[in-house]
Enzyme design. Sequence first.
Site, PDB file in Angstrom:
ATOM      1  N   ASP A 120       0.757  -1.293  -0.082  1.00  0.00           N
ATOM      2  CA  ASP A 120      -0.050  -0.114  -0.116  1.00  0.00           C
ATOM      3  C   ASP A 120       0.692   1.262   0.106  1.00  0.00           C
ATOM      4  O   ASP A 120       1.626   1.562  -0.948  1.00  0.00           O
ATOM      5  CB  ASP A 120      -1.012  -0.157   1.262  1.00  0.00           C
ATOM      6  CG  ASP A 120      -2.027   1.010   1.249  1.00  0.00           C
ATOM      7  OD1 ASP A 120      -1.860   2.040   2.054  1.00  0.00           O
ATOM      8  OD2 ASP A 120      -3.108   0.892   0.544  1.00  0.00           O
ATOM      9  N   HIS A 285      -6.929  -7.170   1.115  1.00  0.00           N
ATOM     10  CA  HIS A 285      -5.779  -6.155   0.959  1.00  0.00           C
ATOM     11  C   HIS A 285      -4.746  -6.333   1.949  1.00  0.00           C
ATOM     12  O   HIS A 285      -3.526  -5.944   1.591  1.00  0.00           O
ATOM     13  CB  HIS A 285      -6.332  -4.859   0.967  1.00  0.00           C
ATOM     14  CG  HIS A 285      -5.737  -3.703   0.909  1.00  0.00           C
ATOM     15  ND1 HIS A 285      -4.899  -3.248  -0.158  1.00  0.00           N
ATOM     16  CD2 HIS A 285      -5.264  -2.889   1.917  1.00  0.00           C
ATOM     17  CE1 HIS A 285      -4.305  -2.125  -0.039  1.00  0.00           C
ATOM     18  NE2 HIS A 285      -4.329  -1.727   1.406  1.00  0.00           N
TER      19      HIS A 285
END
Length: 305
Positions: A120, A285
Amino acid sequence: MSRPFPAPAPAPVPSPAVPGSEYVRVPVADGVALHAAVMGSGSPVVLLHGFPQTHLMWRHVAADLAADHTVICPDLRGYGASDKPADPDGTAYSKRTMAADVVALARALGHERFALAGHDRGALVAIRAGLDHPDAVTHLASLDVLPTFDTWDVLHGATAAVGFHLYLMAQPPGLPERMITASADDFFGHFLDLWARDRGAIPDDVRAAYLSACRAAVPSIVADFRATAGPDLDHDRADRAAGRQLRMPVAVLQQDWGAALGFDAAARWRAWAPDLHHSTVPYGHFMAEEAPAEVAAALRELLTR
């Protein structure tokens, strides 16, 4: 040659912590020191966390890799227990600045060259480090993100709602910080809940640590995101125009965002990384916590290339 900054110093072990780690505080820039967990021995691997997390997200992967690598897990500047400088001119949290922190961290710990993996926000820092410091980064892994240039390019129409936080935090200083501070746990907790396929992968004590760290870092987190709509995008555009690419072996693990948003993720990545292994994965994620064995295996495979 004398050190430009003071030597790394021992730091208190937080709770929760990455098991088996030594914690250090490492000056990396004027007035900025990073808090990092270090473990293992062997060729160095630096692991950079994502949003809304801290270095703690790597706890399982770090323990796996430490069997035969020196593993360094810092809190990025502006996050966790690392320093959170003010951002008067909009560059303190550019990925170029944050990437320089990472290179300085590794050097201070005795490593001129190292492998680098990021998730990320940390992946954006890793990408910039690979572009700006190709002689330092031997291998690069990105977990569940596109480069900044491509992120903005693929968001359009109603589907861009998935990235509402990018647009919110891109606004001028003031309103985003006040809005998020007013409901910080709800804001950051929203992403911890929405982006996880296995909520049990982030136990209550870890979740509480993430929320506490983010609650204490709203201005610097917003500054990090704001930079992505400013200097970070400018730097990516300049690199694309100049034909600069990531010269080292690159591995990408990514959810199937391309199918959801209508783009070819592997093609986007190939424009940046000619030596690319791109994998679409079934994990959420927070894959380093949901599927740590698989992520560690992918990083090990990258390091053989």
